[in-house]
Design a protein around this motif. Structure first.
Motif, PDB file in Angstrom:
ATOM      1  N   TYR A  44      -1.121  -6.260   1.136  1.00  0.00           N
ATOM      2  CA  TYR A  44      -0.444  -6.654   2.378  1.00  0.00           C
ATOM      3  C   TYR A  44      -0.979  -7.989   2.889  1.00  0.00           C
ATOM      4  CZ  TYR A  44       0.899  -6.660   7.305  1.00  0.00           C
ATOM      5  OH  TYR A  44       1.384  -7.016   8.534  1.00  0.00           O
ATOM      6  N   ASN A  47       0.587 -10.910   1.180  1.00  0.00           N
ATOM      7  CA  ASN A  47       1.995 -11.193   1.489  1.00  0.00           C
ATOM      8  C   ASN A  47       2.425 -10.353   2.690  1.00  0.00           C
ATOM      9  OD1 ASN A  47       4.667 -11.850   1.563  1.00  0.00           O
ATOM     10  ND2 ASN A  47       5.190 -11.025  -0.451  1.00  0.00           N
ATOM     11  N   ASN A  50       6.232  -9.261   3.431  1.00  0.00           N
ATOM     12  CA  ASN A  50       6.908  -8.218   2.651  1.00  0.00           C
ATOM     13  C   ASN A  50       6.843  -6.914   3.445  1.00  0.00           C
ATOM     14  OD1 ASN A  50       7.465  -6.043   0.819  1.00  0.00           O
ATOM     15  ND2 ASN A  50       7.091  -7.446  -0.891  1.00  0.00           N
ATOM     16  N   ASN A  52       7.885  -3.987   2.807  1.00  0.00           N
ATOM     17  CA  ASN A  52       7.508  -2.788   2.050  1.00  0.00           C
ATOM     18  C   ASN A  52       5.999  -2.633   1.960  1.00  0.00           C
ATOM     19  OD1 ASN A  52      10.162  -1.920   1.492  1.00  0.00           O
ATOM     20  ND2 ASN A  52      10.337  -3.429  -0.144  1.00  0.00           N
ATOM     21  N   ASN A  53       5.297  -3.772   1.865  1.00  0.00           N
ATOM     22  CA  ASN A  53       3.838  -3.716   1.870  1.00  0.00           C
ATOM     23  C   ASN A  53       3.331  -3.164   3.201  1.00  0.00           C
ATOM     24  OD1 ASN A  53       3.872  -4.859  -0.672  1.00  0.00           O
ATOM     25  ND2 ASN A  53       3.387  -6.932   0.040  1.00  0.00           N
TER      26      ASN A  53
END
Length: 291
Positions: A44, A47, A50, A52-53
């Motif tokens: 996480y 990135n 993102n 979804n992370n």
């Protein structure tokens, strides 16, 4: 040699990184959430844009009942994920997990209200409700999205949600609407219907599907309703009733007797010779009239 060694190190590092999510999932399956959290925190941090992370880290914190950390993560994410409207749902769901439903509801309502002015966010919002198993809210969001944007079509999603809730009547209605608008959905819908019907005409699924189709047929003479009724009666092995539906289609269209022929074959295979005889006699009569 030195270049090969560097290449090997890079490949090894890349492979190790690629394995990290899989390793984290394995830890989660084993209930080792602390180990999984360390891995997903690194992913996480690399990135943060993102979503979804972020969701993975949130899920693990919630498994560990670390609800304050979740609030902090959402506060942080809202700074650079302004176009993601599902974070409001996450804030509410974090309260739901703590048994604070009355505090969670305003956040859910806030997310749904976004659809009025931003209907393009309907799927993002409704789908997040689905993933959190907030089915009532997901249904409201999809319905509101179709009202706000008449060109939007979330009938498949709604049919699936009604099925999950056990609301068969509404599920059937959504799928019939889909078939009526695009006949290519018929095979998929019948595969779904098959899960809920049996060869017993008094079975709840059979009764509700029959009711939905007959009500529509009274209002509008659409051959698709006859086709679906014929299919239902075939599942019930009631070939005479199926014959009435196929005959109604043929009388209206005069296009082909193929469906009637196939029905006669099915009746013979199922040893309903009376029905088969009735169908074949009709076919013979029609062939004489046509000639």
């Amino acid at each position: 040699m030195r270049h090969l060694l560097i290449l090997f190190i890079l490949l090894y590092s890349s492979f190790g990184f690629a394995q990290n999510p899989r390793l984290a999932e394995n830890y989660m399956d084993q209930g080792e959430y602390g180990k999984a959290l360390k891995i997903y925190n690194k992913i996480y941090e690399e990135n943060k844009r993102n979503i979804n992370n972020l969701y993975k880290v949130i899920d693990i914190h919630q498994q560990l009942e670390q609800y304050q950390q979740v609030d902090s993560l959402i506060n942080d994410a809202e700074k650079f994920m302004r176009n993601n409207k599902s974070l409001t749902i996450e804030r509410g769901y974090n309260l739901t997990l703590q048994g604070k439903d009355s505090l969670a509801t305003p956040y859910y309502n806030e997310a749904i209200a976004i659809i009025d002015s931003l209907p393009n966010y309907t799927y993002q919002i409704a789908n997040r409700f689905e993933r959190r198993n907030l089915l009532d809210e997901a249904i409201i969001a999809y319905e509101k999205g179709m009202t706000a944007n008449p060109n939007a079509n979330f009938k498949i999603q709604l049919a699936n949600l009604y099925g999950q809730q056990g609301n068969l009547e509404k599920m059937f209605d959504q799928y019939i609407d889909l078939i009526e608008s695009n006949v290519s959905y018929r095979g998929r819908a019948q595969a779904i219907f098959f899960r809920y019907i049996t060869d017993d005409p008094d079975n709840e699924g059979n009764r509700l599907l029959r009711k939905s189709l007959l009500l529509r047929l009274r209002e509008k003479q659409n051959p698709i309703y006859n086709q679906l009724l014929s299919w239902l009666f075939i599942q019930q092995k009631d070939f005479k009733k199926a014959f009435l539906q196929e005959k109604a289609i043929y009388v209206r269209t005069k296009e082909s007797t193929v469906e009637l022929q196939e029905l006669a074959v099915t009746a013979i295979e199922e040893k309903d010779l009376d029905a088969a005889k009735e169908i074949l006699e009709y076919l013979v009569l029609e062939s004489q009239v046509s000639s």
